[in-house]
Scaffold this motif. Structure first.
Motif, PDB file in Angstrom:
ATOM      1  N   ALA A 130       0.850  -1.187   0.000  1.00  0.00           N
ATOM      2  CA  ALA A 130       0.000   0.000   0.000  1.00  0.00           C
ATOM      3  C   ALA A 130       0.890   1.243   0.000  1.00  0.00           C
ATOM      4  O   ALA A 130       1.868   1.308   0.752  1.00  0.00           O
ATOM      5  CB  ALA A 130      -0.912   0.006   1.221  1.00  0.00           C
ATOM      6  N   VAL A 131       0.552   2.189  -0.846  1.00  0.00           N
ATOM      7  CA  VAL A 131       1.288   3.449  -0.923  1.00  0.00           C
ATOM      8  C   VAL A 131       0.313   4.576  -0.588  1.00  0.00           C
ATOM      9  O   VAL A 131      -0.761   4.681  -1.196  1.00  0.00           O
ATOM     10  CB  VAL A 131       1.907   3.667  -2.317  1.00  0.00           C
ATOM     11  CG1 VAL A 131       2.684   4.975  -2.356  1.00  0.00           C
ATOM     12  CG2 VAL A 131       2.817   2.493  -2.689  1.00  0.00           C
ATOM     13  N   PHE A 132       0.698   5.416   0.368  1.00  0.00           N
ATOM     14  CA  PHE A 132      -0.145   6.524   0.832  1.00  0.00           C
ATOM     15  C   PHE A 132       0.430   7.843   0.321  1.00  0.00           C
ATOM     16  O   PHE A 132       1.642   8.065   0.382  1.00  0.00           O
ATOM     17  CB  PHE A 132      -0.199   6.550   2.365  1.00  0.00           C
ATOM     18  CG  PHE A 132      -0.803   5.326   2.982  1.00  0.00           C
ATOM     19  CD1 PHE A 132      -2.105   5.337   3.448  1.00  0.00           C
ATOM     20  CD2 PHE A 132      -0.068   4.154   3.085  1.00  0.00           C
ATOM     21  CE1 PHE A 132      -2.666   4.198   4.012  1.00  0.00           C
ATOM     22  CE2 PHE A 132      -0.619   3.009   3.654  1.00  0.00           C
ATOM     23  CZ  PHE A 132      -1.911   3.034   4.116  1.00  0.00           C
ATOM     24  N   SER A 133      -0.458   8.712  -0.145  1.00  0.00           N
ATOM     25  CA  SER A 133      -0.039  10.021  -0.643  1.00  0.00           C
ATOM     26  C   SER A 133      -1.068  11.052  -0.213  1.00  0.00           C
ATOM     27  O   SER A 133      -2.267  10.899  -0.474  1.00  0.00           O
ATOM     28  CB  SER A 133       0.077  10.010  -2.167  1.00  0.00           C
ATOM     29  OG  SER A 133       0.387  11.303  -2.657  1.00  0.00           O
ATOM     30  N   ALA A 134      -0.596  12.116   0.461  1.00  0.00           N
ATOM     31  CA  ALA A 134      -1.497  13.128   0.995  1.00  0.00           C
ATOM     32  C   ALA A 134      -1.241  14.486   0.354  1.00  0.00           C
ATOM     33  O   ALA A 134      -0.129  14.811  -0.045  1.00  0.00           O
ATOM     34  CB  ALA A 134      -1.331  13.234   2.513  1.00  0.00           C
ATOM     35  N   ALA A 135      -2.286  15.263   0.278  1.00  0.00           N
ATOM     36  CA  ALA A 135      -2.188  16.665  -0.113  1.00  0.00           C
ATOM     37  C   ALA A 135      -2.899  17.482   0.965  1.00  0.00           C
ATOM     38  O   ALA A 135      -3.954  17.064   1.468  1.00  0.00           O
ATOM     39  CB  ALA A 135      -2.832  16.885  -1.474  1.00  0.00           C
ATOM     40  N   PRO A 136      -2.321  18.614   1.342  1.00  0.00           N
ATOM     41  CA  PRO A 136      -1.118  19.246   0.790  1.00  0.00           C
ATOM     42  C   PRO A 136       0.162  18.586   1.292  1.00  0.00           C
ATOM     43  O   PRO A 136       0.133  17.808   2.243  1.00  0.00           O
ATOM     44  CB  PRO A 136      -1.223  20.687   1.319  1.00  0.00           C
ATOM     45  CG  PRO A 136      -1.951  20.534   2.624  1.00  0.00           C
ATOM     46  CD  PRO A 136      -2.955  19.441   2.396  1.00  0.00           C
ATOM     47  N   GLU A 137       1.269  18.907   0.627  1.00  0.00           N
ATOM     48  CA  GLU A 137       2.578  18.372   1.008  1.00  0.00           C
ATOM     49  C   GLU A 137       3.184  19.252   2.099  1.00  0.00           C
ATOM     50  O   GLU A 137       4.141  19.994   1.885  1.00  0.00           O
ATOM     51  CB  GLU A 137       3.496  18.295  -0.218  1.00  0.00           C
ATOM     52  CG  GLU A 137       3.040  17.291  -1.264  1.00  0.00           C
ATOM     53  CD  GLU A 137       3.981  17.222  -2.450  1.00  0.00           C
ATOM     54  OE1 GLU A 137       5.097  17.792  -2.367  1.00  0.00           O
ATOM     55  OE2 GLU A 137       3.605  16.615  -3.465  1.00  0.00           O
ATOM     56  N   ASN A 138       2.612  19.158   3.267  1.00  0.00           N
ATOM     57  CA  ASN A 138       3.084  19.933   4.419  1.00  0.00           C
ATOM     58  C   ASN A 138       2.630  19.194   5.675  1.00  0.00           C
ATOM     59  O   ASN A 138       1.984  18.143   5.583  1.00  0.00           O
ATOM     60  CB  ASN A 138       2.550  21.371   4.373  1.00  0.00           C
ATOM     61  CG  ASN A 138       1.040  21.454   4.430  1.00  0.00           C
ATOM     62  OD1 ASN A 138       0.362  20.571   4.941  1.00  0.00           O
ATOM     63  ND2 ASN A 138       0.484  22.542   3.902  1.00  0.00           N
ATOM     64  N   PRO A 139       2.957  19.684   6.883  1.00  0.00           N
ATOM     65  CA  PRO A 139       2.586  18.949   8.087  1.00  0.00           C
ATOM     66  C   PRO A 139       1.110  18.589   8.188  1.00  0.00           C
ATOM     67  O   PRO A 139       0.768  17.511   8.695  1.00  0.00           O
ATOM     68  CB  PRO A 139       3.029  19.888   9.215  1.00  0.00           C
ATOM     69  CG  PRO A 139       4.234  20.575   8.649  1.00  0.00           C
ATOM     70  CD  PRO A 139       3.880  20.813   7.201  1.00  0.00           C
ATOM     71  N   THR A 140       0.234  19.441   7.717  1.00  0.00           N
ATOM     72  CA  THR A 140      -1.194  19.108   7.755  1.00  0.00           C
ATOM     73  C   THR A 140      -1.481  17.854   6.944  1.00  0.00           C
ATOM     74  O   THR A 140      -2.192  16.944   7.397  1.00  0.00           O
ATOM     75  CB  THR A 140      -2.029  20.293   7.232  1.00  0.00           C
ATOM     76  OG1 THR A 140      -1.831  21.424   8.094  1.00  0.00           O
ATOM     77  CG2 THR A 140      -3.508  19.944   7.193  1.00  0.00           C
ATOM     78  N   GLY A 141      -0.933  17.790   5.724  1.00  0.00           N
ATOM     79  CA  GLY A 141      -1.130  16.606   4.898  1.00  0.00           C
ATOM     80  C   GLY A 141      -0.452  15.387   5.474  1.00  0.00           C
ATOM     81  O   GLY A 141      -0.988  14.269   5.409  1.00  0.00           O
ATOM     82  N   TRP A 142       0.721  15.579   6.053  1.00  0.00           N
ATOM     83  CA  TRP A 142       1.454  14.428   6.599  1.00  0.00           C
ATOM     84  C   TRP A 142       0.741  13.839   7.815  1.00  0.00           C
ATOM     85  O   TRP A 142       0.737  12.618   8.004  1.00  0.00           O
ATOM     86  CB  TRP A 142       2.883  14.846   6.940  1.00  0.00           C
ATOM     87  CG  TRP A 142       3.615  15.397   5.751  1.00  0.00           C
ATOM     88  CD1 TRP A 142       3.339  15.151   4.431  1.00  0.00           C
ATOM     89  CD2 TRP A 142       4.711  16.311   5.752  1.00  0.00           C
ATOM     90  NE1 TRP A 142       4.202  15.846   3.620  1.00  0.00           N
ATOM     91  CE2 TRP A 142       5.056  16.568   4.395  1.00  0.00           C
ATOM     92  CE3 TRP A 142       5.436  16.942   6.760  1.00  0.00           C
ATOM     93  CZ2 TRP A 142       6.096  17.417   4.041  1.00  0.00           C
ATOM     94  CZ3 TRP A 142       6.480  17.798   6.419  1.00  0.00           C
ATOM     95  CH2 TRP A 142       6.800  18.021   5.064  1.00  0.00           C
ATOM     96  N   ILE A 143       0.128  14.692   8.628  1.00  0.00           N
ATOM     97  CA  ILE A 143      -0.693  14.184   9.734  1.00  0.00           C
ATOM     98  C   ILE A 143      -1.857  13.366   9.177  1.00  0.00           C
ATOM     99  O   ILE A 143      -2.191  12.290   9.702  1.00  0.00           O
ATOM    100  CB  ILE A 143      -1.184  15.345  10.612  1.00  0.00           C
ATOM    101  CG1 ILE A 143      -0.007  15.915  11.427  1.00  0.00           C
ATOM    102  CG2 ILE A 143      -2.305  14.900  11.549  1.00  0.00           C
ATOM    103  CD1 ILE A 143      -0.329  17.193  12.179  1.00  0.00           C
ATOM    104  N   ALA A 144      -2.487  13.863   8.108  1.00  0.00           N
ATOM    105  CA  ALA A 144      -3.590  13.121   7.489  1.00  0.00           C
ATOM    106  C   ALA A 144      -3.115  11.770   6.966  1.00  0.00           C
ATOM    107  O   ALA A 144      -3.814  10.758   7.101  1.00  0.00           O
ATOM    108  CB  ALA A 144      -4.207  13.946   6.363  1.00  0.00           C
ATOM    109  N   ALA A 145      -1.922  11.726   6.362  1.00  0.00           N
ATOM    110  CA  ALA A 145      -1.378  10.459   5.879  1.00  0.00           C
ATOM    111  C   ALA A 145      -1.186   9.483   7.027  1.00  0.00           C
ATOM    112  O   ALA A 145      -1.466   8.279   6.905  1.00  0.00           O
ATOM    113  CB  ALA A 145      -0.059  10.700   5.155  1.00  0.00           C
ATOM    114  N   GLY A 146      -0.697   9.990   8.176  1.00  0.00           N
ATOM    115  CA  GLY A 146      -0.531   9.126   9.336  1.00  0.00           C
ATOM    116  C   GLY A 146      -1.854   8.575   9.833  1.00  0.00           C
ATOM    117  O   GLY A 146      -1.959   7.398  10.201  1.00  0.00           O
ATOM    118  N   ARG A 147      -2.886   9.412   9.842  1.00  0.00           N
ATOM    119  CA  ARG A 147      -4.201   8.943  10.284  1.00  0.00           C
ATOM    120  C   ARG A 147      -4.716   7.829   9.373  1.00  0.00           C
ATOM    121  O   ARG A 147      -5.212   6.792   9.845  1.00  0.00           O
ATOM    122  CB  ARG A 147      -5.197  10.106  10.300  1.00  0.00           C
ATOM    123  CG  ARG A 147      -4.882  11.196  11.309  1.00  0.00           C
ATOM    124  CD  ARG A 147      -5.994  12.233  11.352  1.00  0.00           C
ATOM    125  NE  ARG A 147      -7.229  11.631  11.857  1.00  0.00           N
ATOM    126  CZ  ARG A 147      -8.406  12.230  11.836  1.00  0.00           C
ATOM    127  NH1 ARG A 147      -8.533  13.441  11.290  1.00  0.00           N
ATOM    128  NH2 ARG A 147      -9.471  11.622  12.340  1.00  0.00           N
TER     129      ARG A 147
END
Length: 370
Positions: free
Chosen positions: A282-299
């Protein structure tokens, strides 16, 4: 958020020390097993703030650095980054650090609603720092069946860094995994075709080779390895060797064994075995590419991992090709995510459990009341 195998052949090194060392090693392993089990005592309702924080800290996180601090109050719980636990070589932009915060806040939200204290998650800002918070609600929300299954999986989830048994995941379960990771702004690509898995494997090996050629990377990794049960209990963090399927060693011996065993060829062979035996990636990719998006990717990733655990499916991160900037576009291409930054690469399949990773006590991660 990667784990590196180490210490092949370490059992023989232990034997050199005689029967006494072997007996003590077994006793230490038993102490560690009790330690890890006590960390994962099931949470019951009504949950206290400390109980919720304990469950939050069982989340996936890079190098098991546990880069978080919690503030509690009657209104909710805030998670802030702990930059003293950065890994600046492997994670120079703190991407994995913020992903780890996202994993923790998802555990927190799931545990809260399952124990009768539902809340709303928001991303927070304090100056230049980004974090997340759970604000308690009083609207009588209850956990649905899927959330309850994720809740019961929290103390059982682990990154199982071993070869899997090669069985495919049934299509219905693949769909459950995909749906479980639904978080705004996050796309999840499920790679199950063997040719595509092979191309992703080659990218993992290429990334691993690049990292192993970087002395600073190897030194940083070595700093976070806990070779013995005693060190893992004392520190409560880091990469515990048996959690990667490797033998425990005395702390004085571990670094020498690491230097002898941690070689590109053996690591490449290991990743061939592990990825070729996996059911998919599984590959996860979030937008935006900043801490907000990275937190979403972790969730999203934490939800995926908990659902997998509930289904009897193991997971393990193989993030090398997203940690090496030059390989990210290739990862995106294989995953069908062209034009996006891939955040996380996670293999999944079936295998027995390994020993669990350590955690620090709740007292070490709670700040004064907000």
């Amino acid at each position: 958020m990667t784990r590196r195998g180490i210490l092949t052949g370490g059992s023989a090194a232990l034997a050199l020390g005689g029967v006494g060392i072997v007996v003590e090693a077994r006793r230490a392993a038993a102490r560690y097993e009790r330690f890890a089990r006590d960390l994962r005592v099931p949470l019951t309702a009504p949950a206290t703030d400390r109980g919720l924080v304990r469950y939050a800290t069982l989340a996936a996180n890079g190098h098991n650095t546990q880069p978080w601090l919690f503030q509690t109050s009657g209104r909710g719980i805030v998670i802030r980054p702990d930059f003293s636990r950065r890994t600046p070589v492997v994670d120079p932009d703190d991407h994995h650090l913020y992903v780890s915060l996202g994993c923790a806040v998802e555990n927190l939200a799931i545990a809260a609603i399952a124990t009768g204290r539902p809340g709303a998650v928001t991303v927070t800002r304090d100056g230049n720092d980004t974090g997340a918070s759970l604000t308690f609600l009083s609207d009588g929300m209850f956990a649905d069946a899927d959330t309850w299954k994720m809740f019961t999986a929290i103390p059982r989830r682990q990154s199982t860094r071993s070869a899997y048994d090669g069985r495919p995941v049934p299509p219905a379960d693949l769909e459950r995994l995909r749906k479980s990771a639904t978080v705004d702004g996050v796309q999840v690509a499920m790679v199950t075709e063997r040719g595509a898995i092979g191309r992703m494997r080659d990218l993992v090996i290429a990334g691993n080779d690049a990292q192993m050629a970087d002395r600073a990377f190897v030194a940083e990794l070595k700093q976070w390895i806990r070779f013995s049960p005693s060190a893992a209990i004392k520190r409560g963090d880091g990469l515990y060797a048996p959690a990667s399927g490797n033998p425990a060693l005395p702390e004085w011996l571990g670094p020498y064994a690491f230097d002898l065993a941690f070689k590109p060829r053996s690591e490449a062979d290991k990743y061939v075995r592990q990825i070729d035996s996996s059911a998919g990636i599984a590959v996860f990719s979030a937008a935006p590419e900043n801490p907000t998006g990275w937190i979403a990717a972790g969730r999203a990733c934490q939800r995926f991992c908990l659902t997998a655990t509930a289904l009897g499916i193991r997971t393990a991160f193989v993030n090398q090709p997203v940690e090496v900037t030059s390989l990210r576009a290739d990862v995106a291409s294989v995953a069908g995510l062209e034009g996006r930054r891939p955040d996380l690469v996670l293999r999944f399949g079936y295998a027995p459990a390994l020993p669990y990773s350590p955690r620090r006590p709740v007292e070490a991660v709670i700040m004064r009341d907000a």
